[in-house]
Design an enzyme around this catalytic site. Structure first.
Site, PDB file in Angstrom:
ATOM      1  N   ARG A   1     -11.292  -4.888  14.616  1.00  0.00           N
ATOM      2  CA  ARG A   1     -10.556  -3.738  15.120  1.00  0.00           C
ATOM      3  C   ARG A   1      -9.535  -3.324  14.078  1.00  0.00           C
ATOM      4  O   ARG A   1      -9.185  -4.101  13.186  1.00  0.00           O
ATOM      5  CB  ARG A   1      -9.862  -4.058  16.445  1.00  0.00           C
TER       6      ARG A   1
ATOM      7  N   ASN B   1      -7.041  -0.357   7.607  1.00  0.00           N
ATOM      8  CA  ASN B   1      -7.904  -0.627   6.443  1.00  0.00           C
ATOM      9  C   ASN B   1      -7.597  -1.975   5.786  1.00  0.00           C
ATOM     10  O   ASN B   1      -7.888  -2.180   4.600  1.00  0.00           O
ATOM     11  CB  ASN B   1      -7.780   0.502   5.408  1.00  0.00           C
ATOM     12  N   ARG B   2      -7.024  -2.871   6.561  1.00  0.00           N
ATOM     13  CA  ARG B   2      -6.690  -4.213   6.087  1.00  0.00           C
ATOM     14  C   ARG B   2      -5.653  -4.204   4.950  1.00  0.00           C
ATOM     15  O   ARG B   2      -5.497  -5.185   4.227  1.00  0.00           O
ATOM     16  CB  ARG B   2      -7.944  -4.991   5.635  1.00  0.00           C
ATOM     17  N   LEU B   3      -4.908  -3.106   4.818  1.00  0.00           N
ATOM     18  CA  LEU B   3      -3.833  -3.043   3.825  1.00  0.00           C
ATOM     19  C   LEU B   3      -2.538  -3.487   4.501  1.00  0.00           C
ATOM     20  O   LEU B   3      -1.588  -2.715   4.690  1.00  0.00           O
ATOM     21  CB  LEU B   3      -3.711  -1.621   3.259  1.00  0.00           C
TER      22      LEU B   3
END
Length: 211
Positions: free
Chosen positions: A8, A189-191
């Protein structure tokens, strides 16, 4: 079962350098209050990792019972696996994971026993059943059956049926004295936003880490 596609987006909030308190303990208190006020179950639950002389790490969930500028305190049986590993290698790591807020706090540092006075004060604040449980459990050791455990509990109830229950000499607190504290905020965005406080003399250096 295929779990590779379980994912997610993290969209709760961001974390910037200007948002951070220069004191990591005040920053932790701020996040802890927000976790508590968000209605999370057991916001003081954390994963505690230790490692003995055999080099094999172990991890378990414990409850944070106090924190201040001296460190983060939990309580246990001094004969438990975690305690034996701490006595052999007095270092530990803690992880708070507040999933609903997309937040983690990671703490690494040395470990010391708290004073008997501190342990006694906390022990007296526990429910009577929990006090009795501390006396009857040889924590982390094999036990033949649930029946034996319950029999030991009933025996302690009879032994201490009158008056206060004394603090066991094999039970008490440990304090993790942090050398590093990281605040992790999930982002799109996993940043992810990650900031690490590292002890430097009498103060703390803060740096952003790549996600």
């Amino acid at each position: 079962m295929d779990i590779a596609d379980l994912r997610r987006e993290y969209q709760y909030a961001g974390l910037s350098r200007k948002d951070l308190d220069p004191d990591p303990f005040r920053q932790f208190e701020r996040w802890f209050i927000e976790a508590r006020d968000a209605g999370l179950n057991n916001p003081n639950a954390l994963s505690l990792a230790t490692c003995g002389t055999d080099g094999m790490p172990s991890v378990r969930t414990v409850l944070l019972k106090a924190f201040d500028h001296h460190g983060f305190v939990f309580y246990t049986n001094y004969g438990s696996r975690k305690a034996r590993e701490i006595e052999a290698n007095p270092k530990a790591a803690m992880l708070f994971h507040w999933l609903e807020l997309d937040r983690q706090v990671k703490i690494q540092g040395a470990v010391e026993r708290v004073s008997t006075r501190e342990s006694l004060a906390y022990f007296r604040s526990r429910p009577r059943g929990s006090q009795l449980g501390a006396w009857c459990s040889d924590q982390s050791r094999p036990v033949a059956s649930r029946t034996l455990l319950e029999q030991a509990f009933e025996s302690m109830k009879r032994k201490f049926r009158d008056g206060d229950i004394p603090l066991p000499d094999f039970w008490g607190g440990y304090r993790v004295i942090p050398e590093r504290i990281e605040f992790w905020q999930g982002r799109e965005n996993r940043l992810h936003d990650r900031f690490e406080y590292q002890q430097a003399g009498d103060g703390w250096e803060i740096r952003r880490l790549a996600p």
